[in-house]
Design a protein around this motif. Structure first.
Motif, PDB file in Angstrom:
ATOM      1  N   VAL A  34       0.845  -1.203   0.000  1.00 49.02           N
ATOM      2  CA  VAL A  34       0.000   0.000   0.000  1.00 49.02           C
ATOM      3  C   VAL A  34       0.877   1.249   0.000  1.00 49.02           C
ATOM      4  O   VAL A  34       0.607   2.211  -0.728  1.00 49.02           O
ATOM      5  CB  VAL A  34      -0.962  -0.011   1.209  1.00 49.02           C
ATOM      6  N   HIS A  35       1.953   1.224   0.787  1.00 51.25           N
ATOM      7  CA  HIS A  35       2.881   2.358   0.845  1.00 51.25           C
ATOM      8  C   HIS A  35       3.486   2.619  -0.526  1.00 51.25           C
ATOM      9  O   HIS A  35       3.506   3.765  -1.005  1.00 51.25           O
ATOM     10  CB  HIS A  35       3.979   2.082   1.882  1.00 51.25           C
ATOM     11  N   GLN A  36       3.959   1.566  -1.173  1.00 53.20           N
ATOM     12  CA  GLN A  36       4.550   1.724  -2.507  1.00 53.20           C
ATOM     13  C   GLN A  36       3.542   2.289  -3.497  1.00 53.20           C
ATOM     14  O   GLN A  36       3.862   3.202  -4.267  1.00 53.20           O
ATOM     15  CB  GLN A  36       5.080   0.387  -3.023  1.00 53.20           C
ATOM     16  N   ASP A  37       2.340   1.748  -3.480  1.00 53.43           N
ATOM     17  CA  ASP A  37       1.298   2.230  -4.388  1.00 53.43           C
ATOM     18  C   ASP A  37       0.960   3.694  -4.115  1.00 53.43           C
ATOM     19  O   ASP A  37       0.759   4.476  -5.048  1.00 53.43           O
ATOM     20  CB  ASP A  37       0.035   1.381  -4.266  1.00 53.43           C
ATOM     21  N   ALA A  38       0.907   4.062  -2.836  1.00 47.87           N
ATOM     22  CA  ALA A  38       0.581   5.443  -2.473  1.00 47.87           C
ATOM     23  C   ALA A  38       1.668   6.402  -2.940  1.00 47.87           C
ATOM     24  O   ALA A  38       1.372   7.497  -3.447  1.00 47.87           O
ATOM     25  CB  ALA A  38       0.380   5.561  -0.963  1.00 47.87           C
ATOM     26  N   ILE A  39       2.927   5.998  -2.801  1.00 45.36           N
ATOM     27  CA  ILE A  39       4.038   6.854  -3.244  1.00 45.36           C
ATOM     28  C   ILE A  39       4.002   7.024  -4.762  1.00 45.36           C
ATOM     29  O   ILE A  39       4.156   8.144  -5.278  1.00 45.36           O
ATOM     30  CB  ILE A  39       5.397   6.262  -2.790  1.00 45.36           C
ATOM     31  N   VAL A  40       3.775   5.937  -5.480  1.00 44.25           N
ATOM     32  CA  VAL A  40       3.694   6.014  -6.946  1.00 44.25           C
ATOM     33  C   VAL A  40       2.565   6.950  -7.360  1.00 44.25           C
ATOM     34  O   VAL A  40       2.752   7.834  -8.207  1.00 44.25           O
ATOM     35  CB  VAL A  40       3.502   4.608  -7.559  1.00 44.25           C
ATOM     36  N   LYS A  54       5.123  16.749   1.949  1.00 46.86           N
ATOM     37  CA  LYS A  54       4.318  16.508   3.154  1.00 46.86           C
ATOM     38  C   LYS A  54       3.708  15.115   3.151  1.00 46.86           C
ATOM     39  O   LYS A  54       3.800  14.381   4.135  1.00 46.86           O
ATOM     40  CB  LYS A  54       3.208  17.563   3.267  1.00 46.86           C
ATOM     41  N   TRP A  55       3.070  14.749   2.039  1.00 45.21           N
ATOM     42  CA  TRP A  55       2.409  13.448   1.973  1.00 45.21           C
ATOM     43  C   TRP A  55       3.407  12.304   2.007  1.00 45.21           C
ATOM     44  O   TRP A  55       3.168  11.272   2.633  1.00 45.21           O
ATOM     45  CB  TRP A  55       1.504  13.361   0.745  1.00 45.21           C
ATOM     46  N   LYS A  56       4.550  12.480   1.359  1.00 46.81           N
ATOM     47  CA  LYS A  56       5.556  11.423   1.388  1.00 46.81           C
ATOM     48  C   LYS A  56       6.035  11.202   2.816  1.00 46.81           C
ATOM     49  O   LYS A  56       6.223  10.062   3.256  1.00 46.81           O
ATOM     50  CB  LYS A  56       6.729  11.739   0.474  1.00 46.81           C
ATOM     51  N   GLU A  57       6.224  12.272   3.553  1.00 48.35           N
ATOM     52  CA  GLU A  57       6.651  12.145   4.947  1.00 48.35           C
ATOM     53  C   GLU A  57       5.589  11.412   5.780  1.00 48.35           C
ATOM     54  O   GLU A  57       5.920  10.556   6.600  1.00 48.35           O
ATOM     55  CB  GLU A  57       6.921  13.529   5.540  1.00 48.35           C
ATOM     56  N   ILE A  58       4.337  11.729   5.554  1.00 53.07           N
ATOM     57  CA  ILE A  58       3.247  11.036   6.267  1.00 53.07           C
ATOM     58  C   ILE A  58       3.241   9.556   5.908  1.00 53.07           C
ATOM     59  O   ILE A  58       3.167   8.696   6.787  1.00 53.07           O
ATOM     60  CB  ILE A  58       1.890  11.694   5.948  1.00 53.07           C
TER      61      ILE A  58
END
Length: 84
Positions: A34-40, A54-58
């Motif tokens: 999920v983290h990988q998908d969210a970053i992509v 900001k979002w990447k840090e979260i």
């Protein structure tokens, strides 16, 4: 995490700890995906560089939290195996 609390509750009995630890690990691996998908998706869709930061840090903070849960699951497994 509720599974960690359950594992600690049954640790003394040694009943079900390994299964709970395995489930925590499974959830952590799902969280990694999920983290990988969210970053992509973040880098694909967000155009504001400040928002990306900001979002990447979260996202990274949440991923680190799931990693710590896996660490606890590994520790619990080690205790059970060592004292079995």
């Amino acid at each position: 995490m509720d599974l960690i609390a359950q594992a600690l509750a049954v640790l003394e009995r040694r009943d079900g700890v390994l299964e709970i630890a395995a489930r925590v690990k499974q959830l952590e691996h799902e969280a990694d995906r999920v983290h990988q998908d969210a970053i992509v998706e973040l880098f694909d869709q967000e155009t504001d560089p400040i928002a990306v930061i900001k979002w990447k840090e979260i996202f990274d903070f949440l991923e680190e939290a799931t990693d710590r849960c896996e660490d606890v699951a590994n520790l619990l497994e080690g205790v059970i195996v060592k004292h079995a």
